[in-house]
Design a protein around this motif. Structure first.
Motif, PDB file in Angstrom:
ATOM      1  N   PHE A 107      16.549  -7.639-122.856  1.00 63.52           N
ATOM      2  CA  PHE A 107      16.029  -8.798-122.155  1.00 63.52           C
ATOM      3  C   PHE A 107      16.901 -10.037-122.282  1.00 63.52           C
ATOM      4  CE2 PHE A 107      12.221  -6.170-122.861  1.00 63.52           C
ATOM      5  CZ  PHE A 107      11.917  -5.957-121.529  1.00 63.52           C
ATOM      6  N   SER A 108      18.105  -9.890-122.840  1.00 63.28           N
ATOM      7  CA  SER A 108      18.994 -11.040-122.924  1.00 63.28           C
ATOM      8  C   SER A 108      19.560 -11.388-121.553  1.00 63.28           C
ATOM      9  CB  SER A 108      20.131 -10.776-123.906  1.00 63.28           C
ATOM     10  OG  SER A 108      20.931  -9.696-123.459  1.00 63.28           O
ATOM     11  N   ASN A 109      19.714 -10.388-120.698  1.00 66.05           N
ATOM     12  CA  ASN A 109      20.128 -10.629-119.319  1.00 66.05           C
ATOM     13  C   ASN A 109      18.878 -10.837-118.476  1.00 66.05           C
ATOM     14  OD1 ASN A 109      22.755 -10.197-120.104  1.00 66.05           O
ATOM     15  ND2 ASN A 109      22.681  -8.031-119.644  1.00 66.05           N
ATOM     16  N   LYS A 110      19.069 -11.036-117.212  1.00 66.28           N
ATOM     17  CA  LYS A 110      17.919 -11.153-116.324  1.00 66.28           C
ATOM     18  C   LYS A 110      17.163  -9.833-116.314  1.00 66.28           C
ATOM     19  CE  LYS A 110      20.296 -14.212-113.126  1.00 66.28           C
ATOM     20  NZ  LYS A 110      20.814 -14.331-111.773  1.00 66.28           N
ATOM     21  N   ILE A 111      15.854  -9.922-116.205  1.00 67.11           N
ATOM     22  CA  ILE A 111      15.059  -8.700-116.120  1.00 67.11           C
ATOM     23  C   ILE A 111      15.314  -8.017-114.781  1.00 67.11           C
ATOM     24  CG2 ILE A 111      12.705  -7.792-115.996  1.00 67.11           C
ATOM     25  CD1 ILE A 111      11.922  -9.886-118.062  1.00 67.11           C
ATOM     26  N   ILE A 112      15.396  -8.796-113.722  1.00 63.96           N
ATOM     27  CA  ILE A 112      15.701  -8.250-112.401  1.00 63.96           C
ATOM     28  C   ILE A 112      17.128  -8.664-112.062  1.00 63.96           C
ATOM     29  CG2 ILE A 112      15.107  -8.280-109.962  1.00 63.96           C
ATOM     30  CD1 ILE A 112      12.239  -8.980-110.828  1.00 63.96           C
ATOM     31  N   THR A 113      17.990  -7.689-111.887  1.00 64.01           N
ATOM     32  CA  THR A 113      19.387  -7.973-111.583  1.00 64.01           C
ATOM     33  C   THR A 113      19.674  -7.682-110.117  1.00 64.01           C
ATOM     34  OG1 THR A 113      20.039  -5.743-112.220  1.00 64.01           O
ATOM     35  CG2 THR A 113      20.117  -7.432-113.934  1.00 64.01           C
ATOM     36  N   ASN A 114      20.792  -8.172-109.635  1.00 59.91           N
ATOM     37  CA  ASN A 114      21.198  -7.923-108.265  1.00 59.91           C
ATOM     38  C   ASN A 114      21.552  -6.450-108.088  1.00 59.91           C
ATOM     39  OD1 ASN A 114      20.934 -10.596-107.617  1.00 59.91           O
ATOM     40  ND2 ASN A 114      23.060 -11.087-108.068  1.00 59.91           N
ATOM     41  N   ALA A 115      21.200  -5.912-106.939  1.00 56.28           N
ATOM     42  CA  ALA A 115      21.549  -4.530-106.624  1.00 56.28           C
ATOM     43  C   ALA A 115      22.743  -4.545-105.682  1.00 56.28           C
ATOM     44  CB  ALA A 115      20.370  -3.828-105.970  1.00 56.28           C
ATOM     45  N   ASN A 116      23.729  -3.753-105.981  1.00 57.70           N
ATOM     46  CA  ASN A 116      24.901  -3.629-105.129  1.00 57.70           C
ATOM     47  C   ASN A 116      25.064  -2.174-104.750  1.00 57.70           C
ATOM     48  OD1 ASN A 116      25.720  -6.395-105.409  1.00 57.70           O
ATOM     49  ND2 ASN A 116      26.327  -5.882-107.483  1.00 57.70           N
ATOM     50  N   ALA A 117      25.152  -1.914-103.462  1.00 57.11           N
ATOM     51  CA  ALA A 117      25.275  -0.539-103.010  1.00 57.11           C
ATOM     52  C   ALA A 117      26.291  -0.467-101.877  1.00 57.11           C
ATOM     53  CB  ALA A 117      23.931  -0.022-102.526  1.00 57.11           C
ATOM     54  N   SER A 118      26.887   0.683-101.748  1.00 57.10           N
ATOM     55  CA  SER A 118      27.786   0.918-100.631  1.00 57.10           C
ATOM     56  C   SER A 118      27.597   2.348-100.166  1.00 57.10           C
ATOM     57  CB  SER A 118      29.241   0.670-101.026  1.00 57.10           C
ATOM     58  OG  SER A 118      29.647   1.626-101.986  1.00 57.10           O
ATOM     59  N   VAL A 119      27.899   2.592 -98.925  1.00 57.71           N
ATOM     60  CA  VAL A 119      27.831   3.930 -98.358  1.00 57.71           C
ATOM     61  C   VAL A 119      29.242   4.315 -97.980  1.00 57.71           C
ATOM     62  CG1 VAL A 119      26.893   5.336 -96.492  1.00 57.71           C
ATOM     63  CG2 VAL A 119      25.506   3.528 -97.506  1.00 57.71           C
ATOM     64  N   ALA A 120      29.764   5.330 -98.623  1.00 56.58           N
ATOM     65  CA  ALA A 120      31.123   5.817 -98.365  1.00 56.58           C
ATOM     66  C   ALA A 120      32.156   4.697 -98.513  1.00 56.58           C
ATOM     67  CB  ALA A 120      31.210   6.464 -96.981  1.00 56.58           C
ATOM     68  N   GLY A 121      31.872   3.752 -99.406  1.00 58.43           N
ATOM     69  CA  GLY A 121      32.814   2.673 -99.670  1.00 58.43           C
ATOM     70  C   GLY A 121      32.857   1.599 -98.595  1.00 58.43           C
ATOM     71  N   MET A 122      31.909   1.626 -97.651  1.00 57.23           N
ATOM     72  CA  MET A 122      31.898   0.645 -96.563  1.00 57.23           C
ATOM     73  C   MET A 122      30.939  -0.497 -96.894  1.00 57.23           C
ATOM     74  SD  MET A 122      31.958   2.939 -93.112  1.00 57.23           S
ATOM     75  CE  MET A 122      31.021   4.368 -93.608  1.00 57.23           C
ATOM     76  N   ASN A 123      31.291  -1.692 -96.435  1.00 59.26           N
ATOM     77  CA  ASN A 123      30.389  -2.829 -96.611  1.00 59.26           C
ATOM     78  C   ASN A 123      29.452  -2.920 -95.403  1.00 59.26           C
ATOM     79  OD1 ASN A 123      31.794  -4.065 -94.513  1.00 59.26           O
ATOM     80  ND2 ASN A 123      33.114  -5.210 -95.885  1.00 59.26           N
ATOM     81  N   ALA A 124      28.589  -3.912 -95.387  1.00 61.05           N
ATOM     82  CA  ALA A 124      27.574  -4.028 -94.339  1.00 61.05           C
ATOM     83  C   ALA A 124      28.172  -4.151 -92.942  1.00 61.05           C
ATOM     84  CB  ALA A 124      26.665  -5.220 -94.628  1.00 61.05           C
ATOM     85  N   SER A 125      29.214  -4.955 -92.787  1.00 62.12           N
ATOM     86  CA  SER A 125      29.787  -5.129 -91.447  1.00 62.12           C
ATOM     87  C   SER A 125      30.465  -3.853 -90.948  1.00 62.12           C
ATOM     88  CB  SER A 125      30.762  -6.302 -91.428  1.00 62.12           C
ATOM     89  OG  SER A 125      31.844  -6.048 -92.300  1.00 62.12           O
ATOM     90  N   GLN A 126      31.020  -3.070 -91.862  1.00 67.63           N
ATOM     91  CA  GLN A 126      31.620  -1.802 -91.464  1.00 67.63           C
ATOM     92  C   GLN A 126      30.537  -0.788 -91.085  1.00 67.63           C
ATOM     93  OE1 GLN A 126      33.801  -1.320 -95.097  1.00 67.63           O
ATOM     94  NE2 GLN A 126      35.767  -1.812 -94.125  1.00 67.63           N
ATOM     95  N   LEU A 127      29.406  -0.815 -91.798  1.00 70.12           N
ATOM     96  CA  LEU A 127      28.318   0.108 -91.479  1.00 70.12           C
ATOM     97  C   LEU A 127      27.714  -0.171 -90.112  1.00 70.12           C
ATOM     98  CD1 LEU A 127      26.529   0.390 -94.911  1.00 70.12           C
ATOM     99  CD2 LEU A 127      27.798   2.176 -93.731  1.00 70.12           C
ATOM    100  N   VAL A 128      27.669  -1.450 -89.725  1.00 73.56           N
ATOM    101  CA  VAL A 128      27.121  -1.808 -88.416  1.00 73.56           C
ATOM    102  C   VAL A 128      27.893  -1.101 -87.313  1.00 73.56           C
ATOM    103  CG1 VAL A 128      26.882  -3.727 -86.783  1.00 73.56           C
ATOM    104  CG2 VAL A 128      26.165  -3.999 -89.151  1.00 73.56           C
TER     105      VAL A 128
END
Length: 75
Positions: free
Chosen positions: A24-45
């Motif tokens: 609990f020294s860090n945030k309890i809820i952390t940011n989630a980072n995901a990628s599909v086949a190494g592509m970012n959101a604009s590439q997935l679009v």
């Protein structure tokens, strides 16, 4: 209780406290980072295969009118 039992229980208690402080020294809820086949959101679009997969998932419970709307029942 004898001294050995008190000592072992104290070590366990210190360990549990240490684990809690670490978790609990860090945030309890952390940011989630995901990628599909190494592509970012604009590439997935622009990825046709990704769009097909998304539509297939949505159409299992929703109806899709390309370019205009998505309507889902039961959600």
């Amino acid at each position: 209780m004898d001294r050995y039992t008190k000592f072992v229980l104290s070590i366990i208690a210190i360990g549990v406290i240490g684990i809690n402080i670490y978790l609990f020294s860090n945030k309890i809820i952390t940011n989630a980072n995901a990628s599909v086949a190494g592509m970012n959101a604009s590439q997935l679009v622009n990825d046709r295969d990704f769009w097909k997969a998304v539509v297939k998932v949505i159409e299992s419970r929703c109806s899709v009118n390309f370019g205009s709307s998505i309507s889902c029942k039961g959600w």
